[in-house]
Design a protein around this motif. Structure first.
Motif, short mmCIF file in Angstrom:
data_model
loop_
_atom_site.label_atom_id
_atom_site.label_comp_id
_atom_site.label_asym_id
_atom_site.label_seq_id
_atom_site.Cartn_x
_atom_site.Cartn_y
_atom_site.Cartn_z
N TRP A 1 11.89 -3.13 11.65
CA TRP A 1 10.65 -3.10 10.87
C TRP A 1 10.12 -4.53 10.73
O TRP A 1 10.82 -5.49 11.03
CB TRP A 1 10.93 -2.50 9.49
N PRO A 2 8.91 -4.67 10.22
CA PRO A 2 8.40 -6.04 10.02
C PRO A 2 9.32 -6.83 9.09
O PRO A 2 9.87 -6.27 8.14
CB PRO A 2 7.04 -5.82 9.34
N PRO A 3 9.49 -8.14 9.36
CA PRO A 3 10.32 -8.96 8.48
C PRO A 3 9.84 -8.85 7.04
O PRO A 3 8.64 -8.81 6.79
CB PRO A 3 10.11 -10.38 9.00
N MET B 1 10.71 5.26 12.55
CA MET B 1 9.29 5.05 12.84
C MET B 1 8.67 4.15 11.76
O MET B 1 8.24 4.62 10.72
CB MET B 1 8.57 6.40 12.88
N PRO B 2 8.65 2.84 12.00
CA PRO B 2 8.08 1.93 11.00
C PRO B 2 6.63 2.29 10.69
O PRO B 2 5.89 2.72 11.57
CB PRO B 2 8.16 0.56 11.67
N ARG B 3 6.25 2.12 9.44
CA ARG B 3 4.88 2.37 9.01
C ARG B 3 4.27 1.06 8.56
O ARG B 3 4.93 0.25 7.92
CB ARG B 3 4.86 3.37 7.83
N ALA B 4 2.99 0.91 8.83
CA ALA B 4 2.30 -0.32 8.44
C ALA B 4 2.16 -0.39 6.92
O ALA B 4 1.93 0.63 6.28
CB ALA B 4 0.92 -0.38 9.09
N HIS B 5 2.29 -1.57 6.37
CA HIS B 5 2.09 -1.83 4.94
C HIS B 5 3.01 -0.99 4.08
O HIS B 5 2.66 -0.63 2.96
CB HIS B 5 0.64 -1.58 4.53
N ARG C 1 0.82 -1.22 0.00
CA ARG C 1 0.00 0.00 0.00
C ARG C 1 0.85 1.26 0.00
O ARG C 1 0.41 2.31 -0.43
CB ARG C 1 -0.92 0.01 1.23
N ARG C 2 2.07 1.15 0.55
CA ARG C 2 2.93 2.33 0.64
C ARG C 2 4.35 1.92 0.33
O ARG C 2 4.76 0.79 0.65
CB ARG C 2 2.96 2.85 2.09
#
Lengths: 321, 399
Positions: free
Chosen positions: A210-212, A184-188, A110-111
């Motif tokens: 961040w997410p793997p 600052m990790p962002r979702a998606h 999404r991003r």
């Protein structure tokens, strides 16, 4: 490096532009006037630069325009000669290249956050176009020493605007502040980064929070090239024939198996192109390529036999060869 | 564009009811069938049990935050029983801790564990293979991780007996304060103090994961308090779940003799068997997230501050994701994408260690045991959020 086996294309240099200090852009067309095969953002081509040298360059043209390909090449004075040869090319020069190949595909999300360091901007340019066309939320952070060394910077800023494109020229505002950019990790959000090894290492380190699977990188210098890793000889069992080959310190797996007459499809032989990807049946590799994602590495099922070796403490690899 | 929303389907059933804890799957099927998002009167929280919605909640860590706690209470309003762990934090606080852990637990450091982790598995399975029957939980699943994992973290021998009761507290606290919770916390202060003591720098050996985490303090990446919390997180997250993972895998395989025979032929399939068993009998079944801002999920409006219970174990059996045979063990199924280790930002960091332990035990057992079958009914454990067995009697023939 020797020329890879496989299909090559007779092309011609259609146009040469100096697009920044030490950076030229080449527009290439097929000699037969035919369009190139369709390609996706992140793709690169092999360029046979002469004297048996083959180099990989990312495509920075639009995948929508298949009548030509564009590459951007930085002149690296202390390199092994590839960029020097490319910089010597003139419009009208015939050139042997490959069809586009992609080790750096843009995955659906999404991003996107794009981080380009210097000439690492090139594969990102078609990605920006794709993200924009798909209506995604995206930003490019483009770092370089100074604006006049940063190819396509002004053009991108004009095209997409300063909200999307953040140009960080070191002589104006200092280096990229990666703690701030990636703190600052962002979702998606997927992160796509291309640039010098030092930058990518620093990006990798921060993306560990961040997410793997967030980070996707492309390196154009094999990641451990020049690293003083201790090599021990090890054995490779070739599952299809049952033969066993010893890989000494001064040879790659690829060279060792070729010596006993086993054929392996390969191209760059430097861990950069992914052609020699091989299934691991058992044993632990030490990955030295610049192609596999961290997820691929964690899965432990494939390796690039042109550069990667057996891990320390693993005396034997069994490969699907 | 107008988003059409409807109210969540209200469900009177209680996921923490004894019947539903001991045999969760009939209830989870009903929960999945009730709609994308249900409202559970018994807990006052929303619930998601379909793969798609569970995946969305797990991956959108900005909308569904963790700092409200994994239990039913919002620990931001009502402080929890212990300082929040990495699992109960959000970026950017989460980010530095996650980075420190990822730097310490990676393919290289995990690969190095295969050697020390193998002999205890050989020894345990050799002993068991001499017997005709044993309890796969108390004689194997509970023994193996406790033999190898605390050593890998580098904690002292003294006080290790507190690890299991402590893990029991940690995970049961993700459920309501029912009698299970109260029982788990009976000697809670003592267990918590003993585990915290073992997480201090001076009590860790020089080489384990604990010491490696403390090195990140010297690098300036994390604070001393964060290091203590990260070692604590490793210890509390890495023991119970792995025990349950081993036990659950064997509970499945004892019921599938063809799969055991196939694995005996090709022991390299062990890791795939473990993965499929984790999908089918996920040790960590459910926890909560907190809605940060008003949002819409599956057409249902969720207000800021609401709690959402995420049913991992149900998502892993959702027929829309896994097909009509989702409730069956299939060695040839590609189970990748299951959410037994979570997904996204908080995905289990210790996952490769857990997988290694499970694979090694299974491979060693496969070498020595020709057939394995249930020897009486397994006894499921009464636990608020974990799925497993306290006893799993099996009958075997030695290879």
């Amino acid at each position: 490096m020797t020329a890879p086996a496989g299909a090559t294309i007779d092309a011609v240099v259609d146009q040469v532009d100096v697009v920044a200090d030490q950076v030229v852009s080449l527009v290439l067309r097929r000699v037969d006037g035919q369009p190139f095969q369709p390609w996706q953002p992140g793709a690169h081509i092999d360029v046979h630069v002469g004297d048996g040298l083959v180099r990989q360059y990312s495509l920075c043209s639009s995948p929508d325009e298949l009548d030509h390909l564009r590459i951007g090449v930085l002149h690296v004075p202390d390199s092994r000669g590839g960029s020097k040869a490319v910089h010597a090319l003139l419009a009208g020069t015939p050139l042997t290249i490959s069809e586009p190949r992609n080790n750096f595909p843009l995955r659906e999300s999404r991003r996107y956050l794009f981080i380009g360091g210097g000439i690492g901007i090139t594969p990102l340019i078609p990605m920006l176009e794709a993200a924009q066309a798909a209506g995604k939320e995206w930003t490019l952070i483009y770092g370089g020493r100074s604006r006049n060394t940063m190819a396509f910077a002004q053009q991108l800023e004009d095209q997409y605007g300063p909200d999307r494109i953040r140009i960080i020229a070191e002589d104006e505002v200092g280096r990229l502040d990666l703690d701030q950019i990636l703190g600052m990790p962002r979702a998606h959000m997927l992160v796509y980064a291309c640039g010098p090894g030092g930058l990518l290492g620093a990006v990798e380190e921060r993306c560990m929070g961040w997410p793997p699977g967030t980070l996707h990188t492309e390196r154009f210098v094999a990641s451990t090239l020049g690293a003083a890793a201790a090599n021990a000889p090890f054995e490779v069992e070739l599952a299809r024939t049952g033969a066993t080959v010893t890989v000494p310190n001064d040879k790659t797996i690829l060279e060792a198996v070729e010596e006993v007459g086993v054929r392996v499809l390969s191209s760059c032989r430097g861990g950069l192109c992914g052609t020699c990807e091989t299934q691991i049946i058992s044993g632990e590799p030490e990955h030295r390529d610049a192609v596999l994602t961290q997820e691929d590495r964690d899965a432990g099922e494939i390796m690039l036999v042109c550069v990667s070796r057996a891990a320390a403490g693993c005396p034997r690899l069994v490969l699907d060869l | 564009m107008t988003v059409i929303t409807h109210d969540a389907n209200v469900l009177g059933e209680d996921p923490f009811d004894t019947v539903n804890l001991l045999d969760p799957y009939p209830f989870l099927g009903r929960l999945r069938d009730a709609g994308a998002v249900s409202y559970l009167e018994s807990t006052g929280s929303y619930a998601v049990a379909g793969y798609q919605e569970v995946y969305e909640v797990l991956t959108d860590f900005e909308t569904y935050i963790s700092s409200g706690g994994l239990g039913p209470r919002d620990i931001r309003k009502d402080s929890g029983w212990r300082p929040p762990s990495i699992l109960e934090s959000d970026p950017p606080i989460h980010t530095v801790m996650r980075r420190a852990l990822t730097g310490v637990i990676n393919p290289g450091t995990v690969r190095a564990l295969r050697e020390p982790f193998t002999p205890p598995a050989v020894e345990l399975t050799e002993q068991l293979a001499r017997r005709e029957r044993f309890d796969a939980i108390t004689d194997l699943a509970e023994k193996y991780p406790l033999r190898v994992f605390p050593d890998a973290v580098g904690i002292p021998d003294v006080g290790r007996e507190h690890l299991l009761p402590y893990g029991n507290m940690v995970f049961n606290a993700f459920g309501p304060e029912n009698y299970i919770f109260k029982q788990a916390f009976a000697e809670g202060d003592e267990h918590a103090a003993a585990v915290m003591r073992n997480c201090q720098r001076e009590n860790l050996d020089d080489v384990g994961f604990g010491a490696q985490i403390w090195k990140r303090v010297e690098d300036g990446l994390i604070t001393e308090q964060q290091a203590t919390l990260l070692v604590r997180a490793l210890l509390s997250a890495g023991v119970d779940t792995t025990i349950f993972g081993i036990g659950n895998t064997l509970s499945v395989l004892a019921r599938y003799p063809e799969a055991w025979a196939q694995l005996r032929e090709n022991p390299k399939m062990a890791k795939f068997a473990v993965d499929e068993a984790l999908r089918l009998e996920s040790p960590f079944q459910k926890f909560h997230r907190t809605v940060a801002v008003d949002t819409v999920l599956g057409g249902v409006h969720l207000p800021a501050g609401a709690k959402v219970m995420v049913f991992l174990g149900a998502a892993n059996r959702d027929p829309r994701k896994w097909g009509e045979n989702a409730d069956d063990f299939d060695l040839n199924r590609n189970a990748s994408g299951h959410v037994a280790f979570g997904m996204g930002l908080h995905q289990c960091v210790g996952q490769p260690i857990a997988r290694l332990e499970m694979e090694i035990v299974l491979q060693q057992l496969l070498q020595r045991v020709a057939t394995i079958e249930p020897d009486g009914a397994p006894v499921p454990i009464l636990h608020n959020v974990l799925r497993g067995f306290e006893s799993l009697p099996v009958r075997i023939t030695a290879a």
